[in-house]
Scaffold this motif. Sequence first.
Motif, PDB file in Angstrom:
ATOM      1  N   GLN A  26       0.815  -1.210   0.000  1.00  0.00           N
ATOM      2  CA  GLN A  26       0.000   0.000   0.000  1.00  0.00           C
ATOM      3  C   GLN A  26       0.854   1.267   0.000  1.00  0.00           C
ATOM      4  N   ASP A  27       2.091   1.180   0.498  1.00  0.00           N
ATOM      5  CA  ASP A  27       2.989   2.322   0.546  1.00  0.00           C
ATOM      6  C   ASP A  27       3.695   2.445  -0.798  1.00  0.00           C
ATOM      7  N   GLU A  29       5.784   4.821  -1.844  1.00  0.00           N
ATOM      8  CA  GLU A  29       7.133   5.376  -1.837  1.00  0.00           C
ATOM      9  C   GLU A  29       8.193   4.354  -1.429  1.00  0.00           C
ATOM     10  N   GLY A  31       7.458   1.009  -0.452  1.00  0.00           N
ATOM     11  CA  GLY A  31       6.872  -0.326  -0.382  1.00  0.00           C
ATOM     12  C   GLY A  31       7.802  -1.420  -0.857  1.00  0.00           C
TER      13      GLY A  31
END
Length: 56
Positions: A26-27, A29, A31
């Motif tokens: 979901q992250d 940057e 992930g």
Amino acid sequence: MSATSIIFFLFFALPLVAFLFWLMRQDKEKGKLGMFILAALVILAVVYTLVTYSKH
């Protein structure tokens, strides 16, 4: 491996790793870095377990 170890891995460890993998995806940057670190930790844990229990 005993039955309790298999139950632990199936009901606790695998869902935790899957949840952490999903959470890191979901992250956008950082992930990929998180997934790499998670994969490295899982691989190290498996290797440590195999080496430790192969001595017995």
